[in-house]
Design an enzyme around this catalytic site. Structure first.
Site, PDB file in Angstrom:
ATOM      1  CB  SER A 144      -0.866   0.005   1.268  1.00 63.22           C
ATOM      2  OG  SER A 144      -1.372   1.301   1.552  1.00 63.22           O
ATOM      3  CE1 TYR A 157      -3.773   0.576   4.034  1.00 62.99           C
ATOM      4  CE2 TYR A 157      -5.087  -1.344   4.587  1.00 62.99           C
ATOM      5  CZ  TYR A 157      -4.483  -0.540   3.650  1.00 62.99           C
ATOM      6  OH  TYR A 157      -4.567  -0.861   2.304  1.00 62.99           O
TER       7      TYR A 157
HETATM    8  P1  NAP Z   1     -11.959  -4.946  -0.291  1.00 61.28           P
HETATM    9  O1  NAP Z   1     -12.790  -4.470  -1.425  1.00 61.28           O
HETATM   10  O2  NAP Z   1     -12.342  -4.596   1.094  1.00 61.28           O
HETATM   11  O3  NAP Z   1     -11.766  -6.555  -0.403  1.00 61.28           O
HETATM   12  C1  NAP Z   1     -10.997  -7.197   0.587  1.00 61.28           C
HETATM   13  C2  NAP Z   1     -11.351  -8.656   0.516  1.00 61.28           C
HETATM   14  O4  NAP Z   1     -10.641  -9.376   1.549  1.00 61.28           O
HETATM   15  C3  NAP Z   1     -12.848  -8.872   0.780  1.00 61.28           C
HETATM   16  O5  NAP Z   1     -13.351  -9.891  -0.050  1.00 61.28           O
HETATM   17  C4  NAP Z   1     -12.814  -9.304   2.234  1.00 61.28           C
HETATM   18  O6  NAP Z   1     -13.936 -10.057   2.621  1.00 61.28           O
HETATM   19  C5  NAP Z   1     -11.581 -10.164   2.260  1.00 61.28           C
HETATM   20  N1  NAP Z   1     -11.163 -10.443   3.646  1.00 61.28           N
HETATM   21  C6  NAP Z   1     -11.180  -9.589   4.691  1.00 61.28           C
HETATM   22  N2  NAP Z   1     -10.755 -10.229   5.795  1.00 61.28           N
HETATM   23  C7  NAP Z   1     -10.489 -11.510   5.435  1.00 61.28           C
HETATM   24  C8  NAP Z   1     -10.027 -12.668   6.138  1.00 61.28           C
HETATM   25  N3  NAP Z   1      -9.760 -12.622   7.450  1.00 61.28           N
HETATM   26  N4  NAP Z   1      -9.872 -13.825   5.450  1.00 61.28           N
HETATM   27  C9  NAP Z   1     -10.163 -13.885   4.140  1.00 61.28           C
HETATM   28  N5  NAP Z   1     -10.606 -12.823   3.394  1.00 61.28           N
HETATM   29  C10 NAP Z   1     -10.756 -11.656   4.063  1.00 61.28           C
HETATM   30  O7  NAP Z   1     -10.478  -4.415  -0.478  1.00 61.28           O
HETATM   31  P2  NAP Z   1      -9.692  -3.977  -1.785  1.00 61.28           P
HETATM   32  O8  NAP Z   1      -9.777  -2.505  -1.949  1.00 61.28           O
HETATM   33  O9  NAP Z   1     -10.046  -4.880  -2.931  1.00 61.28           O
HETATM   34  O10 NAP Z   1      -8.211  -4.298  -1.278  1.00 61.28           O
HETATM   35  C11 NAP Z   1      -7.628  -5.568  -1.467  1.00 61.28           C
HETATM   36  C12 NAP Z   1      -6.226  -5.449  -0.914  1.00 61.28           C
HETATM   37  O11 NAP Z   1      -5.570  -4.321  -1.499  1.00 61.28           O
HETATM   38  C13 NAP Z   1      -6.183  -5.220   0.597  1.00 61.28           C
HETATM   39  O12 NAP Z   1      -5.067  -5.878   1.141  1.00 61.28           O
HETATM   40  C14 NAP Z   1      -5.978  -3.697   0.700  1.00 61.28           C
HETATM   41  O13 NAP Z   1      -5.350  -3.347   1.925  1.00 61.28           O
HETATM   42  C15 NAP Z   1      -5.093  -3.458  -0.461  1.00 61.28           C
HETATM   43  N6  NAP Z   1      -5.063  -2.098  -0.981  1.00 61.28           N
HETATM   44  C16 NAP Z   1      -6.216  -1.488  -1.361  1.00 61.28           C
HETATM   45  C17 NAP Z   1      -6.120  -0.191  -1.920  1.00 61.28           C
HETATM   46  C18 NAP Z   1      -7.322   0.570  -2.358  1.00 61.28           C
HETATM   47  O14 NAP Z   1      -7.174   1.792  -2.581  1.00 61.28           O
HETATM   48  N7  NAP Z   1      -8.476  -0.050  -2.494  1.00 61.28           N
HETATM   49  C19 NAP Z   1      -4.878   0.408  -2.082  1.00 61.28           C
HETATM   50  C20 NAP Z   1      -3.743  -0.263  -1.637  1.00 61.28           C
HETATM   51  C21 NAP Z   1      -3.846  -1.522  -1.099  1.00 61.28           C
HETATM   52  P3  NAP Z   1     -15.116  -9.233   3.369  1.00 61.28           P
HETATM   53  O15 NAP Z   1     -15.973  -8.733   2.273  1.00 61.28           O
HETATM   54  O16 NAP Z   1     -15.792 -10.208   4.264  1.00 61.28           O
HETATM   55  O17 NAP Z   1     -14.453  -8.111   4.167  1.00 61.28           O
HETATM   56  C1  GCO Z   2      -6.871   5.310   3.243  1.00 64.61           C
HETATM   57  C2  GCO Z   2      -7.005   4.379   2.073  1.00 64.61           C
HETATM   58  C3  GCO Z   2      -5.648   3.836   1.680  1.00 64.61           C
HETATM   59  C4  GCO Z   2      -5.800   2.879   0.536  1.00 64.61           C
HETATM   60  C5  GCO Z   2      -4.507   2.316   0.116  1.00 64.61           C
HETATM   61  C6  GCO Z   2      -3.549   3.350  -0.382  1.00 64.61           C
HETATM   62  O1  GCO Z   2      -7.785   5.324   4.085  1.00 64.61           O
HETATM   63  O2  GCO Z   2      -5.866   6.031   3.279  1.00 64.61           O
HETATM   64  O3  GCO Z   2      -7.891   3.303   2.369  1.00 64.61           O
HETATM   65  O4  GCO Z   2      -5.050   3.212   2.777  1.00 64.61           O
HETATM   66  O5  GCO Z   2      -6.612   1.814   0.897  1.00 64.61           O
HETATM   67  O6  GCO Z   2      -3.931   1.505   1.090  1.00 64.61           O
HETATM   68  O7  GCO Z   2      -2.464   2.671  -0.973  1.00 64.61           O
END
Ligand code: NAP
Ligand code: GCO
Length: 263
Positions: A144, A157
């Protein structure tokens, strides 16, 4: 190109019923991989399988909480029996809690660390023995911006994702001799359910202040989409990255390089 093909590979993407994991898994399938995913409950797994089918992909779904080592070990054993040995692991499952640190309960902090850092450790540990035995594998941890930067309300986080960056580097260091590459993918701000609260329109219909903030901080002047991550994820899962190890590949539209547009 052969370098970027995933033909014949089995890829496990955790938490991939929707969002970033789902997009990466779809890209892997289109590059030739067999897709396996897990999610936290059967309802989500069923929804995920239907969503993959709608994309013409026959995915294998398993119910598994990545923080539960017994469940993870059982899932990996079941995958190896029913599908085959895992060649590519994407530790994608994760949560965020946006709470000012002085108001956050220790239990809330622990829950984020458990899912976002302990989970990737547990799942990587479960797939390593088979990768070591076959002298090859790819582990990709979804890091992230918060692997590098902090901001208000995301202490747990940021701690987890900072730790995940170093876990990535340590797996790369400890298992490189087994032809296992472990790298991180660092998405910028991506439009998914996880960031939906940061993009909600205000009562008067104006953009969310954070939405405007990210647009000003991103040279690309837009939020990323899950599809923006697919090419980099294929690169890290393919033979094209066989000498890339311990690297965090940021896919952020340039946020980390940019001081931000003058208001
Ligand atoms: P999301 O839409 O919240 O999806 C996360 C998925 O992980 C959901 O299906 C969730 O299930 C599942 N999950 C949560 N806890 C779990 C557990 N204990 N065991 C198995 N599955 C679990 O998140 P996303 O935005 O796609 O993000 C996916 C990854 O990318 C995460 O690691 C996040 O930190 C990272 N990320 C996201 C962003 C962003 O801007 N979106 C940026 C950087 C990094 P539930 O629906 O039950 O919660
Ligand atoms: C926040 C956002 C970010 C993104 C992502 C950025 O609240 O700042 O959720 O943390 O999820 O991780 O890379």
């Amino acid at each position: 190109m052969a370098h970027f093909s995933l033909e014949g590979k089995i890829a496990l993407v955790t938490g991939a019923s929707y969002g970033i994991g789902f997009a990466i898994a779809c890209g892997y399938a289109k590059a030739g991989a067999t897709v396996v995913f897990n999610d936290i409950n059967q309802d989500l797994v069923n929804k995920g399988i239907a969503a993959y089918e709608a994309e013409g992909i026959r995915a294998h779904g398993y119910v598994c909480d990545v923080t539960n080592e017994d469940q993870v070990n059982a899932m990996v054993a079941q995958i190896e029996k029913e599908v085959g040995v895992i060649d590519i692991l994407v530790n994608n499952a994760g949560i965020i809690k946006r709470i000012p640190m002085h108001e956050m309960k220790a239990a809330e902090f622990r829950q984020v660390i458990d899912i976002d850092l302990n989970g990737p450790f547990i799942v990587a540990k479960a797939v390593l023995p088979s990768m070591m035995k076959k002298n090859g594998g790819k582990i990709i941890n979804i890091c992230s911006m918060m692997s590098e930067l902090g901001r208000e309300t995301v202490s747990a986080y940021a701690a987890a994702k900072g730790g995940l960056k170093m876990l990535t580097r340590n797996i790369a260091s400890e298992y490189g001799e087994y032809n296992i590459q472990c790298n991180g993918l660092g998405p910028g701000y991506i439009a998914t359910p996880q960031t939906a609260p940061l993009r909600e329109k205000q009562a008067d219909g104006s953009p969310h202040p954070f939405d405007q903030f990210i647009i000003a901080k991103t040279p690309a002047a837009r939020w990323g989409t899950p599809e923006d991550l697919v090419g980099p994820a294929i690169f890290l899962a393919s033979e094209a990255s066989n000498f890339v190890n311990g690297h965090i590949l940021y896919v952020d539209g340039g946020i980390l390089a940019y001081i931000g547009k003058q208001p």
